[in-house]
Design an enzyme around this catalytic site. Structure first.
Site, short mmCIF file in Angstrom:
data_model
loop_
_atom_site.label_atom_id
_atom_site.label_comp_id
_atom_site.label_asym_id
_atom_site.label_seq_id
_atom_site.Cartn_x
_atom_site.Cartn_y
_atom_site.Cartn_z
N ASN A 19 12.72 43.45 66.83
CA ASN A 19 11.15 43.76 67.09
C ASN A 19 11.24 45.23 67.68
OD1 ASN A 19 11.01 41.09 67.26
ND2 ASN A 19 11.33 40.85 69.37
N ASP A 20 12.22 45.71 68.23
CA ASP A 20 12.35 47.14 68.37
C ASP A 20 12.58 47.89 67.34
OD1 ASP A 20 11.23 47.62 71.13
OD2 ASP A 20 12.81 46.51 71.98
N HIS A 76 5.18 41.06 74.12
CA HIS A 76 6.03 40.02 74.74
C HIS A 76 5.09 38.88 75.12
CE1 HIS A 76 8.92 43.10 74.70
NE2 HIS A 76 9.86 41.97 74.57
N ARG A 106 20.94 38.98 78.63
CA ARG A 106 20.84 40.38 78.50
C ARG A 106 20.25 41.06 79.73
NH1 ARG A 106 15.63 42.42 74.79
NH2 ARG A 106 14.35 41.53 76.51
N ARG A 132 16.03 36.54 78.35
CA ARG A 132 15.50 37.76 78.68
C ARG A 132 15.28 37.98 80.24
NH1 ARG A 132 12.50 36.89 73.75
NH2 ARG A 132 12.43 38.96 72.71
N CYS A 142 18.13 38.33 67.24
CA CYS A 142 17.65 37.95 68.19
C CYS A 142 16.16 38.16 68.25
CB CYS A 142 18.13 37.73 69.77
SG CYS A 142 18.04 39.49 70.19
N GLU A 164 19.06 47.92 68.35
CA GLU A 164 17.63 48.00 68.27
C GLU A 164 17.10 49.49 68.27
OE1 GLU A 164 15.70 45.52 71.42
OE2 GLU A 164 17.25 46.58 72.83
N ARG A 206 4.98 49.03 68.72
CA ARG A 206 4.46 47.33 68.46
C ARG A 206 3.63 46.95 69.30
NH1 ARG A 206 10.12 44.98 71.44
NH2 ARG A 206 8.80 43.12 71.63
C1 PEP Z 1 13.93 42.95 70.07
O1 PEP Z 1 13.61 44.24 70.40
O2 PEP Z 1 14.00 42.32 68.98
C2 PEP Z 1 14.16 42.05 71.32
C3 PEP Z 1 14.60 40.90 70.92
O3 PEP Z 1 13.96 42.28 72.39
P1 PEP Z 1 12.48 42.31 73.20
O4 PEP Z 1 11.52 41.68 71.94
O5 PEP Z 1 12.34 41.64 74.58
O6 PEP Z 1 12.23 43.77 73.18
MG MG Z 2 13.94 44.66 72.52
#
Ligand code: PEP
Ligand code: MG
Length: 542
Positions: A452-453, A188, A330, A294, A500, A429, A463
């Protein structure tokens, strides 16, 4: 001129002086001192400095987040003068004839443990405050720079590693670039650098001797150059000018539709933000809305649970700033790399698979209800949708909906207005959510794919672990097939589907997303116009 190469997180150039940010590890040495009274004087002097830092932070916080939220820094000042706390420090120095750093750290640990063991949740949260003030005092005693408040020019921040909670608390107007030794490109902190539109490098062997020296960070080549010569600075200034020209070219796309060149497909193009202040960048880049706010960054910026009122003001402000455009907020997605000490989440063997996000909300429902009340109240002032993270089951969604209904009932009884038909969505996710996406699509208005997740859980790759960066492949066919399945199943159930995660801004995949039938992309504000440009140049009809 010395040059080091690492991995670039964001392609941009910065030229400026280095600020060497050192966090205080709580591992201070137990050093003996001869003159205990001199040591006590040294402690008293450090306390004066720490209190003046807190004064400055308090004044800044009042302006930025209001008096209520800033209050915690006043509380920290009071805690530093607490008689029991000070007695303990003085006693340790005098009786054990040890250095002030050790006395403060030991007192901090003891008091934090005492607060953490109390039954009352409010008192438990004080453990984090005690740790915080003790760390501040130790930092001053050690002569470490953690306080950016005194800087009078923007800097290149060099650090061993940065937690998201540290990054969000930084004064963004003072940052030209981030350079760290550790950290992963999917963390993040990396996402924040992209949102802030500043170059960032990881994997650089940082050195304390760089403190205060001039440097160039080149996000294109992934390098940092210390003490650059004039010719190199001039070359880099040219690159900056070219970047500026490209930016101005893209500005011509403002106000234009995000539609393919053949007119066959148009999508909604939204921005991801981490706080109220980011709405300015979203608007400046002509985002059609906010696709991901977020909200946990609000929690990370606070020293304690943000109250309903503080949250309400933030959500309302975002909705109003966006002037009726869609704003998808979110709910709290804390845990893993996003830690707020006052939550006392504790150590976990597998934090990415642990107690996080919706799991916290469905367990500690008071926290969840407070956030839902704030969100619903704010929905009366704009076009807010609510989105829930880390979903794995239909039961969770049903429970969430029943809690949301009961919060709505509560507001109705109190005569508080909100948007009755507020749109709700879930993040897809986890592989579990992908497999049940057909059923989920019938329960909600939209899906937003957290790539991402989803990449992390589909490929079983942490990650956060930079060693695995080369294996973390969001273009993996498994991820892309999952995406097609999510889009098809969402549409079957009547839900629209967006992305997203960071992959949404990957221009190599824009055409693929359009062909798959994606309805929305939400990206960091600086990627809005490049993505629009790409969509407008794409032909999808064969
Ligand atoms: C994701 O997981 O792609 C996402 C948008 O949420 P975060 O990156 O905050 O986990
Ligand atoms: Mg996520």
């Amino acid at each position: 001129m010395e040059r080091y190469t690492g991995k670039s997180i964001f392609k941009k150039v910065a030229i400026g002086r280095i600020f060497f940010y050192e966090k205080v590890e709580y591992t201070v040495k137990r050093e003996k001192v001869e003159d205990v009274e001199a040591e006590i004087k040294r402690f008293d002097a450090a306390k004066v400095v720490a209190i003046s830092q807190l004064d400055r932070i308090y004044q800044k916080a009042v302006k930025e987040v209001g008096e209520d939220n800033a209050e915690v820094f006043e509380v920290h000042k009071m805690m530093m003068d607490d008689e029991d706390y000070l007695d303990s420090i003085y006693n340790i120095i005098r009786e054990e004839k040890v250095c002030a750093e050790y006395a403060v750290a030991t007192t901090g640990d003891n008091f934090a443990a005492m607060f953490a063991s109390m039954d009352d949740a409010y008192m438990q949260a004080r453990a984090a405050d005690i740790k915080d003030i003790s760390e501040r005092l130790v930092a001053v005693l050690m002569g470490r720079d953690t306080d950016m408040g005194a800087l009078d020019e923007p800097v290149i921040l060099v650090a061993d590693d940065l937690a998201p909670s540290e990054t969000v608390q930084m004064d963004k107007s003072k940052l030209l670039a981030f350079v760290t030794e550790h950290g992963s490109s999917n963390s993040h902190t990396a996402i924040l650098a992209r949102t802030m539109n500043i170059p960032a490098l990881i994997g650089i062997p940082i050195q304390k001797e760089w403190k205060g020296r001039m440097a160039v960070v080149d996000g294109y080549s992934g390098t940092i150059t210390i003490d650059p010569d004039e010719a190199y600075v001039a070359e880099m200034r040219k690159t900056m000018e070219e970047d500026e020209k490209k930016r101005l070219m893209l500005e011509q796309l403002k106000g234009k539709e995000t539609v393919t060149a053949d007119g066959k497909k148009s999508i909604h193009l939204y921005a991801n933000i981490g706080g109220v202040e980011d709405t300015a960048a979203a608007l400046a880049n002509d985002a059609e809305g906010i696709g991901l706010f977020r909200s946990e960054f609000l929690y990370l910026q606070s020293e304690d649970f943000p109250t309903e009122e503080v949250q309400f003001q933030a959500y309302k402000q975002v909705a109003q700033n966006m002037g009726g455009k869609k704003v998808i907020i979110r709910t709290l997605d804390l845990g893993a790399d996003k830690q707020a000490a006052y939550f006392n989440l504790g150590q976990e063997d597998n934090p990415a698979l642990g107690y996080r996000a919706i799991r916290i909300c469905l367990t500690q429902q008071e926290i969840f209800r407070t956030q839902l009340r704030a969100l619903l109240r704010a929905s009366a002032f704009g076009n807010i949708s609510i989105m829930f993270p880390m979903i794995i089951s239909l039961e969770e969604v049903k429970e969430i909906k029943s809690i949301l209904e009961s919060v709505k009932d509560e507001l109705r009884e109190e005569g508080i207005s909100f948007k009755e038909d507020i749109e709700i969505g879930v993040m897809i996710e986890t592989p579990a959510a992908v497999f049940i996406s057909e059923e989920l699509g019938k329960e909600v208005d939209f899906f937003s794919v957290g790539t991402n997740d989803l990449t992390q859980y589909t490929l079983a790759i942490d990650r956060q672990n930079p060693k695995l960066d080369k294996f973390y492949n969001p273009h993996h066919p498994a991820v892309l097939r999952a995406l097609q399945m999510i889009i098809d199943n969402g549409h079957k159930g009547g839900a629209w589907v967006g992305i997203c995660g960071e992959l949404g801004a990957d221009l190599e995949l824009t055409e693929t997303f359009l062909k798959m039938g994606i309805d929305e992309l939400s990206v960091s504000p600086t990627f809005v116009l490049p993505v629009r440009d790409k969509v407008r140049k794409t032909v999808i009809s064969e």
